[in-house]
Design an enzyme around this catalytic site. Structure first.
Site, mmCIF file in Angstrom:
data_model
loop_
_atom_site.group_PDB
_atom_site.id
_atom_site.type_symbol
_atom_site.label_atom_id
_atom_site.label_comp_id
_atom_site.label_asym_id
_atom_site.label_seq_id
_atom_site.Cartn_x
_atom_site.Cartn_y
_atom_site.Cartn_z
ATOM 1 N N CYS A 1 1.232 1.911 4.974
ATOM 2 C CA CYS A 1 1.004 0.509 4.595
ATOM 3 C C CYS A 1 -0.422 0.068 4.887
ATOM 4 C CB CYS A 1 2.005 -0.413 5.281
ATOM 5 S SG CYS A 1 3.721 -0.001 4.917
ATOM 6 N N LYS B 1 0.834 -1.199 0.000
ATOM 7 C CA LYS B 1 0.000 0.000 0.000
ATOM 8 C C LYS B 1 0.870 1.251 0.000
ATOM 9 C CE LYS B 1 -4.247 -1.951 1.763
ATOM 10 N NZ LYS B 1 -5.489 -1.579 2.472
#
Length: 267
Positions: free
Chosen positions: A217, A76
């Site tokens: 993340c 991410k």
């Protein structure tokens, strides 16, 4: 081809813009696929930049519209910038590729790097990267030991809790004060044509407040750490660089690479 070569692209005043490094990754990746060069690890620092992997959700990006570069790696959103050692190992793996084994090798090299500076780090099940573990928690999720205590932690009840809107006590950069798990090295990779791209980012001595503008993340119940912050002393990229090269070389160059085992269900 055997062995692993390191290319130091630029640090400090010579920090490498993200797009330039990405272009170089693609060039090296193509050469490695054709066996024109050996496995290669690019090492560098970036100027401040947010990058988002393919699984990044819209609500994890900066709320103020700060530009984010979307990239083709897994994982991410994260931040790169001064004080962070970034590595892009470009390595040919046997097929079918075992991506998890590659990630574990990167984690092990970084765990050993931190250990050489006197910091114990670990893995966290279900979460890639290298972590400094927080205090033990009771069944209600409350820290058993000291640190900044929150009488009521809304993150335990609300999956959409946004630490960016709820004050510094929830900021990812303050996870050490809360004695929570905190990530010291992020890992996000891509494998194309059997050759790896992207890699890791080890927080040496960055300003971790940069992480407070995103959901690092995509993880809302933990934070970020750095070598300097955890050790309570100045640690520089120059100190860490040769140590990281040593352990990356030991782990990546000497790994017994094996293809992923594919279990086939009888017809």
């Amino acid at each position: 081809m055997s062995g692993l070569r390191f290319v130091r692209m630029g640090f400090g005043a010579e920090a490498v813009e993200y797009q330039e490094a990405w272009d170089e990754q693609r060039r090296v990746h193509a050469a490695r696929f054709l066996d024109e060069i050996p496995d290669t690890c690019l090492l560098l620092e970036h100027p401040p930049v947010y990058t988002a992997g393919r699984r990044t959700a819209d609500n994890e990006r900066p709320l103020d519209g700060t530009p984010v570069i979307d990239v083709d790696r897994g994982g991410k959103i994260t931040w790169h910038g001064p004080g962070q050692l970034v590595g892009y190992p470009i390595q040919k793996l046997p097929r079918p590729v075992d991506v998890v084994a590659h990630v574990r090798r990167l984690e092990e090299a970084l765990i050993r790097t931190c250990a050489e500076f006197g910091l114990e780090t670990s893995r966290v099940e279900g979460r890639s990267g290298v972590w400094v573990l927080g205090d033990a928690k009771d069944p209600q999720g409350t820290s058993v030991l000291g640190g900044l205590s929150l009488d009521f932690d809304p993150r335990l009840q609300d999956d959409e809790f946004d630490p960016r809107l709820n004050g510094p006590e929830y900021a990812p950069s303050n996870a050490g004060q809360r004695r929570e798990d905190r990530k010291i090295a992020a890992i996000g990779i891509r494998v194309a044509k059997g050759v790896t791209m992207h890699g890791f980012a080890l927080n040496v001595n960055p300003d971790n407040a940069w992480f407070d503008r995103i959901i690092p993340c995509g993880i809302r119940d933990a934070g970020v750490a750095s070598l300097a912050g955890e050790l309570g002393r100045d640690v520089t990229i120059d100190e860490v660089l040769p140590v990281a090269e040593k352990h990356l070389g030991d782990i990546l160059a000497n790994a017994d690479l094996k293809p992923r085992v594919v279990e086939r269900t009888p017809a």
